[in-house]
Design a protein around this motif. Structure first.
Motif, mmCIF file in Angstrom:
data_model
loop_
_atom_site.group_PDB
_atom_site.id
_atom_site.type_symbol
_atom_site.label_atom_id
_atom_site.label_comp_id
_atom_site.label_asym_id
_atom_site.label_seq_id
_atom_site.Cartn_x
_atom_site.Cartn_y
_atom_site.Cartn_z
ATOM 1 N N LEU A 37 35.440 45.588 52.073
ATOM 2 C CA LEU A 37 35.637 46.097 50.716
ATOM 3 C C LEU A 37 37.126 46.245 50.460
ATOM 4 C CD1 LEU A 37 34.334 47.128 48.109
ATOM 5 C CD2 LEU A 37 34.341 49.407 49.103
ATOM 6 N N PHE A 38 37.604 45.557 49.438
ATOM 7 C CA PHE A 38 39.023 45.525 49.123
ATOM 8 C C PHE A 38 39.368 46.450 47.956
ATOM 9 C CE2 PHE A 38 42.141 43.335 46.338
ATOM 10 C CZ PHE A 38 43.265 43.540 47.102
ATOM 11 N N TYR A 39 38.493 46.482 46.952
ATOM 12 C CA TYR A 39 38.765 47.263 45.750
ATOM 13 C C TYR A 39 37.439 47.668 45.115
ATOM 14 C CZ TYR A 39 40.699 48.462 41.174
ATOM 15 O OH TYR A 39 41.050 49.117 40.032
ATOM 16 N N GLN A 40 37.416 48.876 44.557
ATOM 17 C CA GLN A 40 36.202 49.375 43.916
ATOM 18 C C GLN A 40 36.599 50.152 42.668
ATOM 19 O OE1 GLN A 40 33.907 52.047 46.407
ATOM 20 N NE2 GLN A 40 32.037 51.034 45.767
ATOM 21 N N GLU A 41 35.869 49.921 41.580
ATOM 22 C CA GLU A 41 36.197 50.592 40.318
ATOM 23 C C GLU A 41 34.969 50.700 39.433
ATOM 24 O OE1 GLU A 41 38.419 49.130 36.333
ATOM 25 O OE2 GLU A 41 39.694 49.133 38.102
ATOM 26 N N GLU A 42 34.878 51.816 38.721
ATOM 27 C CA GLU A 42 33.896 51.966 37.648
ATOM 28 C C GLU A 42 34.653 51.830 36.340
ATOM 29 O OE1 GLU A 42 31.376 55.402 37.667
ATOM 30 O OE2 GLU A 42 30.847 55.130 39.772
ATOM 31 N N ASN A 43 34.231 50.882 35.511
ATOM 32 C CA ASN A 43 34.897 50.659 34.235
ATOM 33 C C ASN A 43 33.822 50.641 33.156
ATOM 34 O OD1 ASN A 43 36.201 49.405 31.964
ATOM 35 N ND2 ASN A 43 37.827 48.827 33.395
ATOM 36 N N GLY A 44 33.731 51.733 32.413
ATOM 37 C CA GLY A 44 32.678 51.862 31.409
ATOM 38 C C GLY A 44 31.327 51.904 32.091
ATOM 39 N N LYS A 81 32.646 35.856 32.715
ATOM 40 C CA LYS A 81 33.694 34.905 33.075
ATOM 41 C C LYS A 81 34.667 35.660 33.975
ATOM 42 C CE LYS A 81 37.240 31.846 31.392
ATOM 43 N NZ LYS A 81 38.186 31.591 30.340
ATOM 44 N N VAL A 82 34.805 35.179 35.210
ATOM 45 C CA VAL A 82 35.689 35.820 36.177
ATOM 46 C C VAL A 82 36.744 34.805 36.596
ATOM 47 C CG1 VAL A 82 35.829 36.937 38.431
ATOM 48 C CG2 VAL A 82 33.819 37.309 37.006
ATOM 49 N N ASP A 83 38.002 35.165 36.367
ATOM 50 C CA ASP A 83 39.132 34.322 36.757
ATOM 51 C C ASP A 83 40.046 35.118 37.675
ATOM 52 O OD1 ASP A 83 38.409 32.081 35.168
ATOM 53 O OD2 ASP A 83 39.236 33.076 33.403
ATOM 54 N N ILE A 84 40.584 34.446 38.687
ATOM 55 C CA ILE A 84 41.488 35.111 39.616
ATOM 56 C C ILE A 84 42.765 34.291 39.703
ATOM 57 C CG2 ILE A 84 41.824 35.927 41.982
ATOM 58 C CD1 ILE A 84 38.391 35.536 41.385
ATOM 59 N N GLU A 130 31.454 39.142 26.202
ATOM 60 C CA GLU A 130 31.650 39.041 24.749
ATOM 61 C C GLU A 130 32.357 40.267 24.179
ATOM 62 O OE1 GLU A 130 28.082 39.204 25.778
ATOM 63 O OE2 GLU A 130 28.361 37.163 26.484
ATOM 64 N N GLU A 131 32.162 41.417 24.808
ATOM 65 C CA GLU A 131 32.658 42.678 24.243
ATOM 66 C C GLU A 131 34.059 43.054 24.694
ATOM 67 O OE1 GLU A 131 29.672 45.333 25.610
ATOM 68 O OE2 GLU A 131 28.087 44.289 24.534
ATOM 69 N N LYS A 132 34.373 42.835 25.967
ATOM 70 C CA LYS A 132 35.667 43.315 26.463
ATOM 71 C C LYS A 132 36.185 42.467 27.611
ATOM 72 C CE LYS A 132 33.620 46.826 29.468
ATOM 73 N NZ LYS A 132 33.590 48.228 29.804
ATOM 74 N N SER A 133 37.443 42.733 27.935
ATOM 75 C CA SER A 133 38.106 42.050 29.036
ATOM 76 C C SER A 133 38.717 43.107 29.951
ATOM 77 C CB SER A 133 39.195 41.131 28.477
ATOM 78 O OG SER A 133 39.885 40.511 29.531
ATOM 79 N N ILE A 134 38.494 42.963 31.236
ATOM 80 C CA ILE A 134 39.025 43.898 32.230
ATOM 81 C C ILE A 134 39.996 43.129 33.121
ATOM 82 C CG2 ILE A 134 38.459 45.401 34.174
ATOM 83 C CD1 ILE A 134 35.618 45.627 32.926
#
Length: 183
Positions: A37-44, A81-84, A130-134
């Motif tokens: 596990l590298f990173y963990q976050e709750e966003n909305g 859509k996930v871009d790195i 469609e709603e947001k970008s993180i």
């Protein structure tokens, strides 16, 4: 115990030792593909977990696995859509890898990078619907790959020993057979 049975026992044990040695169980010192596990976050209403392989991030192939799930519904979120992007501190060269999803593991997106230089890198994970970008930006120190710089590694020495022992056995058995024939 005669010499022939000793040779058989010796070569079988040497073969078994070589077959199950840790050198054969790992590829280039990296071991089996395992994620940390590298990173963990709750966003909305989203839970984002980013895993990385290998655990010690080094020059070579680096795989990110991003698991995204809905906190309320407790289900994986698909159709994102996930871009790195990976950018080294020492250069303006930006690497890109899309996060590809699989129907076998819904809500899981994987991206691979082939990093050729060590140093500090910034990884930008962009997750869009469609709603947001993180945007998640993390700095990672890529270490040099630990390679054995010795010309004569354990594998090389083992192969040479087996080769010489085989030649020795051929010479010994031919002399023994020659003595039997001449008697």
């Amino acid at each position: 115990m005669n010499f022939l049975s000793f040779n058989k026992i010796f070569f079988v044990s040497l073969f078994t030792l070589f077959l199950f040695s840790p050198i054969n169980l790992t590829a280039q010192g990296e071991g089996y593909s395992s994620y940390e596990l590298f990173y963990q976050e709750e966003n909305g209403d989203m839970q984002i977990d980013i895993f990385v392989s290998p655990k010690k991030i080094s020059v070579g192939q680096v795989i990110f696995s991003i698991k995204i799930s809905d906190i309320v519904l407790q289900k994986p979120i698909e159709d994102l859509k996930v871009d790195i992007y990976a950018t080294p501190f020492f250069d303006y060269e930006k690497l890109y890898s899309p996060g590809l999803s699989s129907s076998d593991i819904p809500g899981n997106y994987q991206a691979k990078f082939q990093l050729e230089r060590s140093g500090k890198w910034v990884f930008d994970f962009i997750i869009e619907n469609e709603e947001k970008s993180i945007v998640i930006s993390e700095q990672i120190n890529i270490i040099d790959r630990n390679r054995n710089s010795s010309k004569f590694g354990l594998g090389f020495i083992s192969i040479q020993f087996i080769f010489l022992a085989g030649i020795g056995y051929i010479i010994y058995s031919s002399k023994k057979t020659k003595k039997k024939i001449s008697l």
